[in-house]
Design a protein around this motif. Structure first.
Motif, PDB file in Angstrom:
ATOM      1  N   THR A  59      29.920  48.023  38.353  1.00  0.00           N
ATOM      2  CA  THR A  59      29.650  48.933  39.461  1.00  0.00           C
ATOM      3  C   THR A  59      30.913  49.136  40.297  1.00  0.00           C
ATOM      4  N   THR A  60      32.013  49.408  39.622  1.00  0.00           N
ATOM      5  CA  THR A  60      33.304  49.554  40.304  1.00  0.00           C
ATOM      6  C   THR A  60      33.750  51.006  40.398  1.00  0.00           C
ATOM      7  N   GLY A  61      32.876  51.952  40.067  1.00  0.00           N
ATOM      8  CA  GLY A  61      33.239  53.363  40.132  1.00  0.00           C
ATOM      9  C   GLY A  61      33.760  53.889  38.813  1.00  0.00           C
ATOM     10  N   ARG A  62      33.952  55.204  38.769  1.00  0.00           N
ATOM     11  CA  ARG A  62      34.314  55.827  37.484  1.00  0.00           C
ATOM     12  C   ARG A  62      35.770  55.640  37.107  1.00  0.00           C
ATOM     13  N   GLN A  63      36.622  55.300  38.063  1.00  0.00           N
ATOM     14  CA  GLN A  63      38.032  55.082  37.754  1.00  0.00           C
ATOM     15  C   GLN A  63      38.286  53.599  37.454  1.00  0.00           C
ATOM     16  N   GLY A  64      39.278  53.342  36.670  1.00  0.00           N
ATOM     17  CA  GLY A  64      39.650  51.963  36.379  1.00  0.00           C
ATOM     18  C   GLY A  64      38.971  51.345  35.186  1.00  0.00           C
ATOM     19  N   MET A  65      38.226  52.125  34.413  1.00  0.00           N
ATOM     20  CA  MET A  65      37.559  51.580  33.224  1.00  0.00           C
ATOM     21  C   MET A  65      38.556  51.071  32.188  1.00  0.00           C
ATOM     22  N   ALA A  66      39.776  51.574  32.259  1.00  0.00           N
ATOM     23  CA  ALA A  66      40.789  51.145  31.285  1.00  0.00           C
ATOM     24  C   ALA A  66      41.007  49.640  31.329  1.00  0.00           C
ATOM     25  N   ALA A  67      40.760  49.031  32.482  1.00  0.00           N
ATOM     26  CA  ALA A  67      40.970  47.587  32.612  1.00  0.00           C
ATOM     27  C   ALA A  67      40.032  46.795  31.720  1.00  0.00           C
ATOM     28  N   PHE A  68      38.915  47.408  31.306  1.00  0.00           N
ATOM     29  CA  PHE A  68      37.912  46.709  30.497  1.00  0.00           C
ATOM     30  C   PHE A  68      37.847  47.226  29.056  1.00  0.00           C
ATOM     31  N   ALA A  69      38.676  48.215  28.740  1.00  0.00           N
ATOM     32  CA  ALA A  69      38.572  48.876  27.435  1.00  0.00           C
ATOM     33  C   ALA A  69      38.880  47.954  26.266  1.00  0.00           C
ATOM     34  N   HIS A  70      39.630  46.878  26.504  1.00  0.00           N
ATOM     35  CA  HIS A  70      40.010  45.985  25.401  1.00  0.00           C
ATOM     36  C   HIS A  70      38.932  44.967  25.066  1.00  0.00           C
ATOM     37  N   LEU A  71      37.869  44.881  25.873  1.00  0.00           N
ATOM     38  CA  LEU A  71      36.804  43.897  25.638  1.00  0.00           C
ATOM     39  C   LEU A  71      35.779  44.486  24.662  1.00  0.00           C
ATOM     40  N   LYS A  72      36.065  44.342  23.389  1.00  0.00           N
ATOM     41  CA  LYS A  72      35.294  45.026  22.351  1.00  0.00           C
ATOM     42  C   LYS A  72      33.965  44.342  22.049  1.00  0.00           C
ATOM     43  N   ASP A  73      33.821  43.068  22.396  1.00  0.00           N
ATOM     44  CA  ASP A  73      32.583  42.354  22.101  1.00  0.00           C
ATOM     45  C   ASP A  73      31.639  42.286  23.298  1.00  0.00           C
ATOM     46  N   THR A  74      32.022  42.910  24.389  1.00  0.00           N
ATOM     47  CA  THR A  74      31.224  42.853  25.609  1.00  0.00           C
ATOM     48  C   THR A  74      30.480  44.168  25.805  1.00  0.00           C
ATOM     49  N   PHE A  75      29.181  44.069  26.130  1.00  0.00           N
ATOM     50  CA  PHE A  75      28.402  45.268  26.450  1.00  0.00           C
ATOM     51  C   PHE A  75      28.552  45.570  27.936  1.00  0.00           C
TER      52      PHE A  75
END
Length: 250
Positions: free
Chosen positions: A133-149
């Protein structure tokens, strides 16, 4: 007296509504334009960026602004810095209006971090199904977590790059406690990630997480610009303007 409100928050809209009732004031609210259908405040409204601190300073001169109130989101660090620089350059008084941050209570399992990147680093040891719930910007910080839903909630579709296992809820607060309980259970969430935005509109998720015993990763808010006065409520901003006007007329 012309007052510029750097807005987009609930507090900014409340302040604009109060000030717009005063015929001695000209009130202009500036919105960043990052939300497709923003809630418009009372008074004059401009949408879009200024072009950094230089552009904002030029606008303040051209529009003969007498005061600036930075009532942007606590994480709108760039515009806050620009406002401080521009106001100082043209000698226009500046006030920061920031709602208080959230405070943990008994039963909370909070993990404080300084950035979204640190939040992503903390997740593998906390859970595998994340309510983001951190907003629509900044998703790139989590893009490498491939095993996480990830279940991400934002007003508008999030910016890319995105995590590969992602579902998006397009919604706008305020949110209810029953609704947040339902989301956490329906998606089998085991960790919540949020920014310390403060305020009541999005706080029910913290209560729901506490009830379920879920860990919460909380991103600390950035510091406000040094040397700028700060108030945590609309009345404080009104009082500041009142004192400013009294000083001008004396």
């Amino acid at each position: 007296m012309h007052v510029l409100i750097l807005g987009g928050t609930t507090e900014a809209r409340r302040l604009a509504a109060v000030l717009a009732e005063d015929p001695a004031l000209r009130v202009t609210s500036s919105l960043a334009g990052r939300v497709a259908e923003p809630r418009l405040p009372a008074g004059e409204v401009r949408i879009g960026g200024f072009g950094g601190s230089v552009g904002l300073a030029d606008w303040l001169r051209a529009e003969q602004a007498d005061a600036v109130i930075d009532a942007t989101h606590p994480f709108a660090e760039k515009i806050s810095r620009s406002a401080a620089t521009a106001a100082a350059a043209v000698h226009v008084p500046l006030l920061v209006l920031r709602r208080p941050g959230w405070v943990p209570v008994d039963g909370d399992d909070w993990h404080r971090v300084d950035s979204l990147a640190e939040a992503a680093d903390a997740l593998p040891g906390l859970g595998r199904r994340v309510f983001l719930t951190t907003g629509r910007q900044g998703m790139a910080a989590f893009a490498h977590l491939k095993d996480t839903f990830f279940l991400a909630r934002s007003v508008d579709p999030p910016d890319r790059p995105l995590p590969p296992r992602l579902e998006v809820l397009l919604d706008r607060g305020p949110f209810t406690l029953d609704g947040e309980r339902r989301v956490l259970r329906e998606y089998d969430i085991d960790v919540l990630v949020t920014k310390d935005s403060g305020g009541a509109a999005t706080a029910p998720k913290l209560t729901a997480a506490r009830e379920l015993g879920l860990p919460v990763v909380v991103v600390r808010r950035p510091e406000t610009p040094s040397g700028v006065p700060v108030t945590d409520g609309v009345q404080g901003a009104v009082d500041w303007l009142t004192a400013l006007a009294a000083g001008r007329s004396s």
